[in-house]
Design a protein around this motif. Sequence first.
Motif, PDB file in Angstrom:
ATOM      1  N   GLY A  99      34.612  43.232  43.571  1.00 48.46           N
ATOM      2  CA  GLY A  99      35.981  42.993  43.137  1.00 48.46           C
ATOM      3  C   GLY A  99      36.248  41.640  42.512  1.00 48.46           C
ATOM      4  O   GLY A  99      37.351  41.385  42.039  1.00 48.46           O
ATOM      5  N   GLY A 100      35.257  40.760  42.521  1.00 49.13           N
ATOM      6  CA  GLY A 100      35.465  39.462  41.905  1.00 49.13           C
ATOM      7  C   GLY A 100      35.557  39.576  40.394  1.00 49.13           C
ATOM      8  O   GLY A 100      35.330  40.632  39.814  1.00 49.13           O
ATOM      9  N   GLY A 101      35.924  38.463  39.756  1.00 47.42           N
ATOM     10  CA  GLY A 101      36.014  38.464  38.309  1.00 47.42           C
ATOM     11  C   GLY A 101      36.725  37.239  37.792  1.00 47.42           C
ATOM     12  O   GLY A 101      36.945  36.274  38.531  1.00 47.42           O
ATOM     13  N   LEU A 102      37.072  37.310  36.515  1.00 45.10           N
ATOM     14  CA  LEU A 102      37.783  36.218  35.846  1.00 45.10           C
ATOM     15  C   LEU A 102      39.231  36.619  35.659  1.00 45.10           C
ATOM     16  O   LEU A 102      39.513  37.715  35.161  1.00 45.10           O
ATOM     17  CB  LEU A 102      37.124  35.937  34.497  1.00 45.10           C
ATOM     18  N   VAL A 103      40.144  35.739  36.060  1.00 46.17           N
ATOM     19  CA  VAL A 103      41.566  36.038  35.948  1.00 46.17           C
ATOM     20  C   VAL A 103      42.309  34.755  35.590  1.00 46.17           C
ATOM     21  O   VAL A 103      41.854  33.654  35.925  1.00 46.17           O
ATOM     22  CB  VAL A 103      42.097  36.632  37.278  1.00 46.17           C
ATOM     23  N   GLN A 104      43.425  34.897  34.925  1.00 41.02           N
ATOM     24  CA  GLN A 104      44.238  33.725  34.590  1.00 41.02           C
ATOM     25  C   GLN A 104      45.060  33.296  35.803  1.00 41.02           C
ATOM     26  O   GLN A 104      45.364  34.117  36.687  1.00 41.02           O
ATOM     27  CB  GLN A 104      45.160  34.039  33.418  1.00 41.02           C
ATOM     28  N   ALA A 105      45.430  32.039  35.810  1.00 45.03           N
ATOM     29  CA  ALA A 105      46.281  31.529  36.878  1.00 45.03           C
ATOM     30  C   ALA A 105      47.549  32.370  36.975  1.00 45.03           C
ATOM     31  O   ALA A 105      48.141  32.740  35.954  1.00 45.03           O
ATOM     32  CB  ALA A 105      46.630  30.072  36.622  1.00 45.03           C
ATOM     33  N   GLY A 106      47.937  32.672  38.206  1.00 47.73           N
ATOM     34  CA  GLY A 106      49.085  33.533  38.437  1.00 47.73           C
ATOM     35  C   GLY A 106      48.742  35.001  38.567  1.00 47.73           C
ATOM     36  O   GLY A 106      49.585  35.808  38.964  1.00 47.73           O
ATOM     37  N   GLY A 107      47.512  35.335  38.238  1.00 47.77           N
ATOM     38  CA  GLY A 107      47.086  36.725  38.302  1.00 47.77           C
ATOM     39  C   GLY A 107      46.650  37.142  39.692  1.00 47.77           C
ATOM     40  O   GLY A 107      46.761  36.387  40.663  1.00 47.77           O
ATOM     41  N   SER A 108      46.126  38.370  39.774  1.00 51.88           N
ATOM     42  CA  SER A 108      45.731  38.953  41.056  1.00 51.88           C
ATOM     43  C   SER A 108      44.351  39.578  40.973  1.00 51.88           C
ATOM     44  O   SER A 108      43.913  40.014  39.908  1.00 51.88           O
ATOM     45  CB  SER A 108      46.732  40.045  41.475  1.00 51.88           C
ATOM     46  N   LEU A 109      43.688  39.600  42.107  1.00 55.55           N
ATOM     47  CA  LEU A 109      42.427  40.304  42.271  1.00 55.55           C
ATOM     48  C   LEU A 109      42.401  40.907  43.668  1.00 55.55           C
ATOM     49  O   LEU A 109      43.038  40.389  44.590  1.00 55.55           O
ATOM     50  CB  LEU A 109      41.229  39.367  42.121  1.00 55.55           C
ATOM     51  N   ARG A 110      41.637  41.972  43.821  1.00 54.01           N
ATOM     52  CA  ARG A 110      41.456  42.586  45.137  1.00 54.01           C
ATOM     53  C   ARG A 110      39.974  42.674  45.438  1.00 54.01           C
ATOM     54  O   ARG A 110      39.237  43.357  44.718  1.00 54.01           O
ATOM     55  CB  ARG A 110      42.076  43.979  45.181  1.00 54.01           C
ATOM     56  N   LEU A 111      39.552  41.987  46.467  1.00 51.64           N
ATOM     57  CA  LEU A 111      38.167  42.041  46.899  1.00 51.64           C
ATOM     58  C   LEU A 111      38.002  43.128  47.953  1.00 51.64           C
ATOM     59  O   LEU A 111      38.898  43.367  48.763  1.00 51.64           O
ATOM     60  CB  LEU A 111      37.726  40.698  47.477  1.00 51.64           C
ATOM     61  N   SER A 112      36.847  43.769  47.920  1.00 54.06           N
ATOM     62  CA  SER A 112      36.515  44.776  48.918  1.00 54.06           C
ATOM     63  C   SER A 112      35.182  44.434  49.556  1.00 54.06           C
ATOM     64  O   SER A 112      34.305  43.844  48.916  1.00 54.06           O
ATOM     65  CB  SER A 112      36.406  46.165  48.278  1.00 54.06           C
ATOM     66  N   CYS A 113      35.037  44.804  50.816  1.00 51.66           N
ATOM     67  CA  CYS A 113      33.787  44.586  51.532  1.00 51.66           C
ATOM     68  C   CYS A 113      33.495  45.831  52.355  1.00 51.66           C
ATOM     69  O   CYS A 113      34.210  46.123  53.311  1.00 51.66           O
ATOM     70  CB  CYS A 113      33.880  43.358  52.429  1.00 51.66           C
ATOM     71  N   ALA A 114      32.462  46.553  51.960  1.00 48.01           N
ATOM     72  CA  ALA A 114      32.088  47.775  52.656  1.00 48.01           C
ATOM     73  C   ALA A 114      30.965  47.490  53.639  1.00 48.01           C
ATOM     74  O   ALA A 114      29.944  46.904  53.266  1.00 48.01           O
ATOM     75  CB  ALA A 114      31.651  48.833  51.648  1.00 48.01           C
ATOM     76  N   ALA A 115      31.161  47.911  54.878  1.00 47.41           N
ATOM     77  CA  ALA A 115      30.159  47.717  55.916  1.00 47.41           C
ATOM     78  C   ALA A 115      29.372  49.005  56.135  1.00 47.41           C
ATOM     79  O   ALA A 115      29.921  50.105  56.074  1.00 47.41           O
ATOM     80  CB  ALA A 115      30.825  47.295  57.220  1.00 47.41           C
TER      81      ALA A 115
END
Length: 128
Positions: A7-23
């Motif tokens: 879920g990581g990546g490049l985003v502009q300030a003020g933006g959003s990202l959602r990280l996921s972690c599968a076990a």
Amino acid sequence: VQLQASGGGLVQAGGSLRLSCAASGRTFRSGVMGWFRQAPGKEREFVSTISWSGGSTYYADSVKGRFTISRDNAKNTVYLQMNSLKPEDTAIYYCAADISATYYKGSYYYLPDGVHVWGQGTQVTVSS
């Protein structure tokens, strides 16, 4: 337990990202799960943790009000919703499981030394 972050990546300030972690693997031992991050030239630091039930969550002061951690035990997955991202949030974000709290001077802290299972990191870059 093995952890796979995404879920990581490049985003502009003020933006959003959602990280996921599968076990996967012996997930009943995943216990407290969470996220840490490490910026270039800095030590790895605590971001957020969540209890097995999801009833207890903790956040670093720097992300409170902007990040939200959650988990879906049916999917053995923990999430980190990151809103209002800032350039200083740029770092490699690491998923963690089976985290023990460290008691110090009357309070409990979640530190990298208390992590028993690490996932691989996912890069988050926030441009200004």
